[in-house]
Design an enzyme around this catalytic site. Structure first.
Site, PDB file in Angstrom:
ATOM      1  CE1 TYR A 179      30.214 -20.904 -71.317  1.00 21.87           C
ATOM      2  CE2 TYR A 179      31.769 -20.738 -69.765  1.00 21.87           C
ATOM      3  CZ  TYR A 179      30.713 -20.823 -70.157  1.00 21.87           C
ATOM      4  OH  TYR A 179      29.839 -21.324 -69.139  1.00 21.87           O
ATOM      5  CD  GLU A 180      31.122 -15.756 -75.008  1.00 23.25           C
ATOM      6  OE1 GLU A 180      30.970 -15.395 -75.904  1.00 23.25           O
ATOM      7  OE2 GLU A 180      30.577 -15.913 -73.945  1.00 23.25           O
ATOM      8  N   GLY A 181      33.457 -18.628 -78.734  1.00 21.86           N
ATOM      9  CA  GLY A 181      34.534 -19.280 -79.760  1.00 21.86           C
ATOM     10  C   GLY A 181      35.319 -20.086 -79.372  1.00 21.86           C
TER      11      GLY A 181
ATOM     12  CD  GLN B 205      38.521 -16.520 -79.828  1.00 20.67           C
ATOM     13  OE1 GLN B 205      38.972 -15.515 -80.046  1.00 20.67           O
ATOM     14  NE2 GLN B 205      37.292 -16.744 -79.397  1.00 20.67           N
TER      15      GLN B 205
ATOM     16  NE  ARG C 229      35.364 -14.145 -79.238  1.00 20.08           N
ATOM     17  CZ  ARG C 229      35.068 -13.768 -80.594  1.00 20.08           C
ATOM     18  NH1 ARG C 229      35.638 -12.570 -81.333  1.00 20.08           N
ATOM     19  NH2 ARG C 229      34.456 -14.553 -81.461  1.00 20.08           N
TER      20      ARG C 229
END
Length: 598
Positions: A439-441, A446, A295
């Site tokens: 990406y990554e949530g 988030q 992240r």
């Protein structure tokens, strides 16, 4: 295609003048990380990214990756560039000495990581995923697993991935179907299929080490029953040498909107041999070592995109002649004035500049928090750093990628019709950057993590810690004529953020949807305020340097002027987000599903 130049001067400003990396590194015991060493590494990283990675960026977009019978070939020049990357020792920079690394601070690696993302986002994905893989192994792997896998990963001759997503579930990992069944020798048979696996198959390294989540039969449903496994493309002997081909294959590669030079794969596991990392059913806990590192890396992609967009836009705006300035000709000998004289072009350029430079400061701060967690022996300092990372990582990841994407859109706009044409590179930059918001949530994920889990889940304690840091700065500098207005304004916004936190918490007691309805606006508000804090800090440093009659006066004057632009023209955006939070979930949730019919 715009020529990329690594922002060496501004990187040194953030690391050395704003964040005092020399003292920071000495305190943590990084004796080799002297200013001379840092300068030399930054200079070499700039040269590598400008001369090796940037020239093949457009080639990667045009050619993309190709798939044939389960094997993936990267675009022309990528394999040779990766060989140079490994030969230069770049994968080893911040890795442990015991596994062949140089043992330098993580924050130094993060700083030069921005250069790679800006020069060639697609290429940067290949080594970028390896860092999270190594962090997971180092944090949760057994000693035998570390000895088997880390030396080659650190060296760069092997690369790593993260295999989470399945076709029927994205963020909701508890729905996964991949299975892991115990073998007699203590390994596991892994069966299942994963999609959207960045760098899942390619021709750059000798082996690819997949970090895979799967469920062991009999484990609880949902996220409580997830375990984590190391599944190499080629099996590995106890001494770390490559053995036979594992039951891992690439079923296809995705045809994407952007980052075409990065292979995004469907990876199939057919009775593949896997090695359990950590404890059974504790995979989600172990995996977040990977996720949190990733992240911060994705947040850095947002900064890189803003910087690359600014550079391309600035070069064009200085040269492109269109119309006359409303305040009188600025290029009287020519047929028209350069577009940089027009206020609206200035608005977009300064948005790019203020976001990239403010974001660089935030990333630098967070990467130093990572250093503290990794290397400090002070429990109080570690606890504070962990709290800052918990609060600010979702803000950085979502806010900097959303504003980074906005900056690439401004790049297309500044170039006008040429921005929409492939040869100029701006439309590629915009396409390449959108994935960073996912990406990554996603931004929404988030935001829920920030507001629901971090803020409300801690009853506001996480926010209080960072708010106290900002309040301390404002109190200490509030009487300084150059900073007093910034401190007064910033203090008001922080106080208002606390007020909205209480309002949302009270509403959520009656209607839980209020959290989801407010979350993205809350995160963006917090993001604008966070960057304002770092702009105030940068203005303080610049003002002090100017008082010393620095030879680099133009640089510091620009910092002061950009800080004023940020407070005048960017920070007020937070007020719009505040109004949305205040208006609540009512109009958002009033529609029945049938109302959305067309």
């Amino acid at each position: 295609m715009p020529e990329y130049k690594a922002p060496v001067r501004d990187t040194k400003f953030v690391m050395q003048e704003l964040l005092n990396c020399e003292q920071h590194y000495q305190t943590l015991g990084y004796e080799d990380a002297s200013i001379d060493m840092v300068d030399a590494i930054i200079a070499e990283a700039a040269k590598f990214n400008e001369q090796v990675l940037a020239p093949i960026n457009q080639i990667g977009d045009q050619q993309g990756c190709s798939w044939y019978e389960g094997e993936v070939s990267t675009p022309d020049g990528f394999k040779e560039a990766y060989q140079q990357y490994v030969a230069g020792g770049w994968p080893t920079l911040s890795q442990p000495v015991e596994f062949g690394g140089q043992g330098l601070p993580s924050s130094l690696n993060t700083a030069i990581g921005e250069f790679s993302s800006a020069a060639n986002h697609s290429f940067a994905m290949y080594p970028g995923l390896s860092h999270g893989c190594m962090a997971t192994l180092e944090g949760h792997g057994s000693e035998q697993q570390k000895q088997m896998f880390l030396p080659k990963l650190v060296e760069g001759s092997w690369t790593g991935t993260m295999c989470l997503t399945e076709a029927h579930c994205g963020t909701d990992l508890g729905m996964l179907r991949s299975k892991a069944e115990l073998n007699d020798d203590g390994t596991y048979r892994i069966n299942g299929s994963k999609i959207f696996i960045s760098a899942g198959e390619h021709d750059l390294s000798d082996n690819i080490i997949h970090v895979v989540i799967a469920r062991i039969p009999g484990s609880p449903a949902g996220t409580r029953g997830i375990s984590l496994f190391i599944v190499p493309k080629f099996n590995v002997n106890d001494d770390g040498s490559i053995s036979d081909k594992n039951g891992v294959s690439c079923g296809s590669i995705e045809h994407k909107m952007g980052i075409n030079g990065s292979s995004t794969c469907v990876i199939n596991f057919d009775n593949a041999t896997g090695h359990l990392i950590g404890e059974v059913n504790r995979g989600l806990h172990c995996m977040f070592t990977f996720m949190n590192a990733a992240r911060l890396g994705v947040a850095n992609e947002g900064v890189a995109a803003a910087e690359a967009a600014f550079q391309g836009s600035l070069a064009y705006a200085k040269d492109r002649l269109q119309m006359r300035s409303m305040s009188g000709p600025k290029n009287p000998e020519g047929p028209a004035d350069p577009i940089i004289v027009h206020p609206d072009v200035r608005r977009m350029l300064l948005t790019q500049k203020s976001i990239s430079e403010g974001g660089r400061a935030l990333i630098g701060y967070l990467s130093q928090q990572v250093d503290i967690v990794q290397a400090s022996t002070d429990d109080v300092a570690i606890a504070k750093a962990e709290a800052n990372l918990a609060l600010l990582t979702p803000i950085a990841k979502a806010f900097l990628t959303e504003t980074g994407l906005e900056c690439t859109s401004h790049g297309v706009q500044i170039l006008g019709g040429h921005g929409f044409i492939k040869e100029w590179g701006m439309e590629q930059l915009m396409r390449d950057t959108k994935i960073s918001c996912l990406y990554e949530g996603t931004t929404g994920i988030q935001a829920l993590d920030l507001l629901g889990r971090k803020i409300l889940g801690s009853k506001g304690e996480l926010l209080k810690g960072f708010a106290a840091e900002i309040a301390s700065f404002c109190y200490a500098n509030g009487q300084d004529p150059a900073l007093s207005n910034y401190c007064l304004t910033l203090g008001g916004y922080v106080e208002e953020l606390g007020k909205y936190t209480e309002i949302i918490a009270a509403k959520a007691m009656k209607n839980p949807d209020e959290v989801g309805a407010a979350s993205v606006d809350y995160l963006m508000y917090a993001g604008y305020v966070t960057l304002a804090y770092f702009w105030a800090r940068m203005a303080k440093v610049a003002n002090e340097k100017l008082a010393q009659d620095s030879a680099d006066g133009a640089f510091y004057q620009a910092k002061m002027k950009t800080a004023k632009f940020y407070f005048d023209r960017i920070l007020p955006r937070a007020k719009g987000h505040a109004a949305c939070m205040e208006n609540g979930a009512g109009s958002m949730m009033a529609h029945a599903v049938e109302d959305f019919a067309f």
